[in-house]
Design a protein around this motif. Structure first.
Motif, PDB file in Angstrom:
ATOM      1  N   LEU B 257       5.953   5.211  -6.907  1.00  0.00           N
ATOM      2  CA  LEU B 257       4.631   5.718  -6.514  1.00  0.00           C
ATOM      3  C   LEU B 257       3.820   6.324  -7.659  1.00  0.00           C
ATOM      4  O   LEU B 257       2.587   6.304  -7.629  1.00  0.00           O
ATOM      5  CB  LEU B 257       4.803   6.784  -5.417  1.00  0.00           C
ATOM      6  CG  LEU B 257       5.354   6.282  -4.074  1.00  0.00           C
ATOM      7  CD1 LEU B 257       5.542   7.450  -3.123  1.00  0.00           C
ATOM      8  CD2 LEU B 257       4.423   5.254  -3.456  1.00  0.00           C
ATOM      9  N   PRO B 268      -0.639   8.712  -6.462  1.00  0.00           N
ATOM     10  CA  PRO B 268      -0.948   7.646  -5.510  1.00  0.00           C
ATOM     11  C   PRO B 268      -2.210   7.921  -4.697  1.00  0.00           C
ATOM     12  O   PRO B 268      -2.925   7.003  -4.353  1.00  0.00           O
ATOM     13  CB  PRO B 268       0.299   7.580  -4.626  1.00  0.00           C
ATOM     14  CG  PRO B 268       1.081   8.806  -4.914  1.00  0.00           C
ATOM     15  CD  PRO B 268       0.710   9.243  -6.288  1.00  0.00           C
ATOM     16  N   TRP B 269      -2.470   9.224  -4.403  1.00  0.00           N
ATOM     17  CA  TRP B 269      -3.641   9.533  -3.574  1.00  0.00           C
ATOM     18  C   TRP B 269      -4.929   9.550  -4.389  1.00  0.00           C
ATOM     19  O   TRP B 269      -6.000   9.539  -3.822  1.00  0.00           O
ATOM     20  CB  TRP B 269      -3.438  10.856  -2.836  1.00  0.00           C
ATOM     21  CG  TRP B 269      -3.062  11.998  -3.735  1.00  0.00           C
ATOM     22  CD1 TRP B 269      -3.896  12.821  -4.381  1.00  0.00           C
ATOM     23  CD2 TRP B 269      -1.752  12.411  -4.077  1.00  0.00           C
ATOM     24  NE1 TRP B 269      -3.213  13.728  -5.126  1.00  0.00           N
ATOM     25  CE2 TRP B 269      -1.865  13.504  -4.952  1.00  0.00           C
ATOM     26  CE3 TRP B 269      -0.439  11.942  -3.742  1.00  0.00           C
ATOM     27  CZ2 TRP B 269      -0.759  14.160  -5.498  1.00  0.00           C
ATOM     28  CZ3 TRP B 269       0.641  12.605  -4.279  1.00  0.00           C
ATOM     29  CH2 TRP B 269       0.488  13.687  -5.145  1.00  0.00           C
ATOM     30  N   VAL B 273      -1.679   2.942  -5.697  1.00  0.00           N
ATOM     31  CA  VAL B 273      -0.257   2.666  -5.831  1.00  0.00           C
ATOM     32  C   VAL B 273      -0.046   1.317  -6.503  1.00  0.00           C
ATOM     33  O   VAL B 273      -0.689   0.340  -6.138  1.00  0.00           O
ATOM     34  CB  VAL B 273       0.419   2.666  -4.437  1.00  0.00           C
ATOM     35  CG1 VAL B 273       1.873   2.266  -4.561  1.00  0.00           C
ATOM     36  CG2 VAL B 273       0.308   4.035  -3.783  1.00  0.00           C
ATOM     37  N   VAL B 282       0.944  -0.704   1.538  1.00  0.00           N
ATOM     38  CA  VAL B 282       0.153   0.258   0.772  1.00  0.00           C
ATOM     39  C   VAL B 282      -1.321  -0.124   0.694  1.00  0.00           C
ATOM     40  O   VAL B 282      -2.148   0.705   0.382  1.00  0.00           O
ATOM     41  CB  VAL B 282       0.720   0.446  -0.650  1.00  0.00           C
ATOM     42  CG1 VAL B 282       1.988   1.238  -0.596  1.00  0.00           C
ATOM     43  CG2 VAL B 282       0.907  -0.873  -1.345  1.00  0.00           C
TER      44      VAL B 282
END
Ligand code: HEM
Lengths: 259, 285
Positions: B257, B268-269, B273, B282
């Motif tokens: 990640l 990732p946020w 990803v 994802v």
């Protein structure tokens, strides 16, 4: 009114059970199901027949007739070893199915594409094969952890642990060789990363990499090499080691424990 | 039912009357005493008759007759039973012991030479001695095979379900000239890839540490000499494996990640990803 209903139901029951009985009395049926089979005529639930169910069936007799009471509790093995084996069976079946539609050549990518778009259940079977492969790696690893936490590798089971580590390696190798086969960017570069790592082997690095890639980099020759390893060589080897593994589980006195 | 049990117990302790009588007759014949006397001796009511002499022993130098069984010696039970008929190989007792009589003919017919005697009475006790504790066992069918069948069905259902809703990834066709950035190994190697990114593979090598790692795993049962399997008595081992799990899990998660182009740290946020294995998971769009 109520009485009639019951009568009708009883009659239906009679007829249907009568059908079953006459089928079970036939020579054909009796020749298929050996004594002790629950499908055989006159099967009754007795300790003797419970033993026969296991003994008289080529698949079931992988099991002993009796097992330790704590061993059948789901919470002991979590059925992880059994599920490792079962995912392998699923992978074998779906894998053979996929082989009908796949050529390990420059057509590989196109074959996968048309498998997904124009072959009945193609997408489903490919997905099943892929997810089952991931699940198998996970389940085998969890099985290994279960064995460790139970101290189940201790005498007399030391060597079965060693065989287990070999099984884990073979599982990873099966998964890794299969990874290349769709021949897309994900496949070729994952395998390139892996192969390059192998290339850092001291002294023999270049040779190891060359043997793995069947050349200097991942090409169609690599594809063919990985294909043969994936569908023939590693399955063959892993089945042999699984046979030894299961045999040792029994010879080492069945499941370990209780804790 | 009850009767047979009584009889069974009876025979275990005492000798049945008819056998006793037979034995007494044989004893009487062998010692030249009356049957009543023999019976009394065997019951311990009378002093046993002693034999002063050794049994008649005949030295035979040449035997034509085929001897199938060596007849039992007609003598009081001793540590070393004396042979009744001495064949060539057997140690021959001195001739003077055989009270001077030298018969001209030897008869091996069992009915004249062999007498059967009660040698000893073996007390009834179990032939087999259980050495291990009995194990609490259940029948494999249905107690093991049913749970197995259920978990197998559950696994099949689960597999079909996720295969129906999640599409396995298929990217662009393989192209050796376009290197994706980052290039990631399959997920189960990502922890390893992350770990190896910390050192220069040219120097530390890769395969050698891996082989040592595999060998170490295989050696676990031979290193851990603690025989206990109770969790409370192997805290150290359990702690080590839990550390291993936590470490491997953390490294894998980072690799999956938190690594983006150039193997640089990404969130990732924020950055998205880079993990194509689960493309369908994802990229939710
Ligand atoms: C393809 C992979 C594998 C398959 C199909 C498999 C299958 C099995 C099965 C069916 C059992 C019976 C008990 C249970 O279900 O837990 C078992 C037990 C065992 N396995 Fe595996 N196994 C695999 C991999 C491994 C690995 C990776 C290890 C460890 C490194 C291992 C070590 C053991 C040991 C020590 C036992 C005996 C456990 C006990 O008696 O409690 N196996 N295995």
């Amino acid at each position: 009114m109520k009485n009639e209903k019951i009568k009708f139901r009883d009659r239906l029951k009679d007829i249907s059970s009568g059908l079953g009985e006459s089928l079970k009395e036939s020579t054909l049926w009796g020749s298929i199901f050996r004594p002790g089979s629950p499908f055989r005529k006159g099967y009754s639930d007795s300790p003797r027949n419970r033993s026969y169910v296991v003994m008289n069936n080529v698949l079931y007799h992988l099991h002993p007739v009796k097992v330790k009471r704590h061993g059948v509790r789901l919470s002991y093995t979590l059925c992880l070893g059994g599920l490792s084996f079962f995912t392998f069976i699923v992978l074998t079946i779906t894998g053979i199915w996929l082989m009908f539609y796949f050529r390990p050549t420059e057509m590989a990518y196109v074959d996968i594409q048309s498998l997904q778009t124009s072959i009945a259940f193609g997408s489903l079977v490919r997905n099943m094969h892929r997810w089952a492969a991931h699940i198998m790696v996970l389940v085998v690893f969890l099985h290994m952890s279960r064995v460790f936490y139970h101290g189940a590798y201790k005498a007399p089971r030391e060597f079965n642990w060693v065989i287990g580590v070999i099984l884990l390696l073979l599982t990873l190798l099966l998964s890794f060789t299969g990874y290349l086969l769709p021949w897309d960017q994900l496949a070729i570069w994952a395998v390139t990363v892996g192969g390059n790592m192998a290339g850092y082997t001291p002294v023999f690095g270049a040779q190891v990499k060359f043997a793995l890639f069947a050349g200097l980099e991942a090409t169609e020759a690599t594809l063919l090499r990985f294909y043969v390893l994936h569908v023939l060589f590693f399955p063959f080897i892993i089945v042999i080691f699984m046979a030894i593994h299961f045999w040792r589980v029994r010879k080492d006195g069945g499941i370990s424990g209780p804790l | 039912m009850e009767e047979s049990q009584v009889l069974y117990r009876h025979t275990m302790v005492d000798i049945p009357e008819h056998l006793l009588l037979k034995t007494a007759e044989a004893r009487a014949k062998a010692l030249g005493i009356s049957v009543e006397q023999a019976l009394a001796e065997m019951r311990g009511e009378a002093e046993p008759t002693k034999i002063e002499k050794e049994p008649d022993v005949i030295e035979v130098t040449q035997i034509e007759v085929e001897v199938k069984e060596t007849p039992a010696p007609a003598a009081e039970v001793k540590e070393t039973p004396a042979p009744a008929a001495v064949v060539k190989e057997a140690p021959a007792p001195a001739p003077e012991k055989s009270n001077g009589q030298v018969p001209t003919e030897v008869d091996f017919a069992p009915e004249t030479k062999v007498t059967q005697r009660l040698l000893t009475v073996v007390k009834a006790k179990p032939i087999q001695k259980p050495t291990s504790e009995p194990v609490d066992k259940v029948n494999t069918w249905p107690h093991l095979m049913l749970p197995e069948f259920i978990s197998l069905m559950a696994m099949t259902a689960f597999l079909i379900f996720i295969s129906a809703i999640l599409q396995a990834p298929l990217l662009e066709e393989a192209n050796p000239n376009i290197t994706p950035n980052p290039a990631k190994a399959p997920w189960y190697f990502l922890g390893l890839q992350e770990l190896l990114s910390y050192w220069d593979p040219q120097i530390a090598g890769v395969m050698i540490p891996l082989l040592i790692g595999v060998a170490a795993f295989m050696a676990i049962p031979y290193i851990d000499r603690n025989k206990e399997n109770k969790p409370s008595k192997r805290k150290y081992a359990i702690m080590l494996w839990t550390f291993f799990l936590a470490g491997a899990g953390t490294l894998s998660l980072i690799g999956i990640l938190f690594r983006g182009p150039g193997w640089n740290w990404t969130y990732p946020w924020i950055d998205g990803v880079w993990f194509d294995d689960l493309l369908d998971w994802v990229h939710f769009e």
